[in-house]
Each structure stands twice: as C-alpha cells, then as structure tokens.
Design a protein around this motif. Structure first.
Motif: not given
Length: 250
Positions: A38-44, A49-53, A132-137, A142-148
């Motif tokens: 949800e932190h990567h959804e447009d509403w949040f 804009p960084r998509g972080q809580v 597809e999930k990575l496109k929204h990060i 953070q994208q690189a960390k998800w890949r790692s």
C-alpha cells in the motif's frame, strides 16, 4: 488534527507511534499494509512521494522521517509530556543516540530483516508480478534493495551486518549498565528511537540478546514495553509483524 500513516508498532514506524502515546496526544492511526504494497500505491504517494512510512499529517502539513516526526511533536506540542530534555547538554546526548540509531543501528538490523522477511515475500511473486511491483517504487535505491532481497543478500554482506549488530548490542549493553536510560536519568526520544529497533531482539537474535549475555539491555527493553503508553500502543495498533506476546511484539 493528527494522522499517522505507519506500518504499526515496529521499527521506524514505532518511533512516532510510541511518542504519540507517551505524549498523550490524540491522533488517527492509519495502518499502511506492506504485504499489500500500500505504501507504493498512488493514494499514499500523494501523501509522501517517496512511498515511505511513517508520515504524519498535522492539519494538512505532511512531516516525514521517523526521528524528525518525533522532534516535530516536541516542538509542535510543548505543553504535552516532554520526551526531550530541557538542558542543552542532555539534548545533545539524546541526539547522539537518535543519530546513531538512524545512521548505524537501524541499517544493519534492517538488512537482516529484509533477508528474513522481505526476501521470502518477494520470491512468492512471479517475475512479471515482481517487475510490476517495482515500477511503483519511486526510489531507485529501494528498487535495488528489493532485487537484492529477492535474490538473497550475499553471505559476506549478511556477515558484515551481523558484525555491526553485535557492535550495536555491545554499545547498548555497555551504556545501559551505566545508566537507567540512554541519555541520562530521564526517559527520552533516545530510548524510544532505539527501542523501536531493539524491541524483539531477545527473540530474533536470542543468541546475542538474552538475560545472561545482555542483562541490562533486556531489562531496558522490558522496562519500556511495560510502560502504560507502550502497553496501549501494542494493544491498540495494527501491525505488520506476527504477534509474539502482548507487550514485546517487535
């Protein structure tokens, strides 16, 4: 009006969450579910804009970064319970500890957490779903960390992070053998911010955090978890983490 967007009482999200309870401030908690991204959804991302809580909405003003939010609450609500010392020297001591947890302690614990929890979550996704999930990060790092995490962090990286965790545990134990609280005689944001990372280590890192090896650290964790504000926070808050016990779920 205060609204806190968070993952619940764990890690960085716990810092302002516990501070709000300790200060006795009325606020609306908004649980952002990381398992649903949800932190990567447009509403949040319209909120942060960084998509972080965490993110704090105070009458339409958005404050981000966990420790900054805690300091903001001290400035915005000076008549509420104080979590920052009055003496400038004590304030500096407190900030040494909040700076350390943000720049060192949090990061090594985070990497192990990503390996243990985010990696399995990411590997459940198909290649197409994952991309597809990575496109929204919004943050490339953070994208690189998800890949790692999905691939599994290299052993040498995990070994180095565990070394840093041991350094951190030793530092906390040494300080707490000298003082009831991290920044002196008073319970402050230094304790809240470090507790947010250390809480639950007696379960997740039981080989190095236990009553025999680190009695002062464990006692400090239990002392904070037993506080009425912490008890209320754990009882009332949704969490991204599975419950362990009522008072010490990390």
């Amino acid at each position: 009006m205060l609204t806190l967007y968070s993952f619940g009482p764990a890690a960085n999200s716990m810092k302002p969450l516990l501070a709000l309870y300790e200060k006795g401030l009325e606020f609306t908690p908004r649980f952002v579910d990381p398992t649903r991204f949800e932190h990567h959804e447009d509403w949040f991302k319209a909120i942060n804009p960084r998509g972080q809580v965490p993110a704090l909405d105070h009458d339409g003003h958005i404050i981000t970064e966990s420790t900054v939010i805690c300091e903001y609450l001290e400035d915005a609500f000076p008549d509420a319970v104080r979590l920052r010392p009055a003496d400038p020297v004590r304030i500096a001591e407190m900030r040494v500890w909040t700076k350390w947890v943000d720049e060192y302690f949090c990061w090594c614990v985070s990497t192990i957490g990503w390996e243990r929890m985010i990696g399995p979550m990411a590997r459940k996704l198909s290649d197409e779903e994952f991309e597809e999930k990575l496109k929204h990060i919004p943050i490339p790092e953070q994208q690189a960390k998800w890949r790692s995490a999905r691939a599994g962090f290299p052993k040498e990286v995990l070994d180095e992070e565990m070394r840093k965790i041991r350094v951190s545990v030793d530092r906390l134990e040494r300080r707490l053998s000298q003082s009831l609280w991290l920044a002196g005689e008073d319970y402050t944001l230094a304790d809240i911010c470090n507790f947010a990372i250390a809480n639950g280590m007696q379960f997740g890192y039981a080989d190095i955090v236990n009553k025999e090896a680190t009695p002062h650290l464990v006692a400090w964790i239990e002392r904070i978890a037993a506080r009425p504000a912490a008890q209320a926070m754990f009882a009332k808050s949704k969490s991204e983490m599975p419950a362990r016990t009522t008072a010490t779920a990390a």
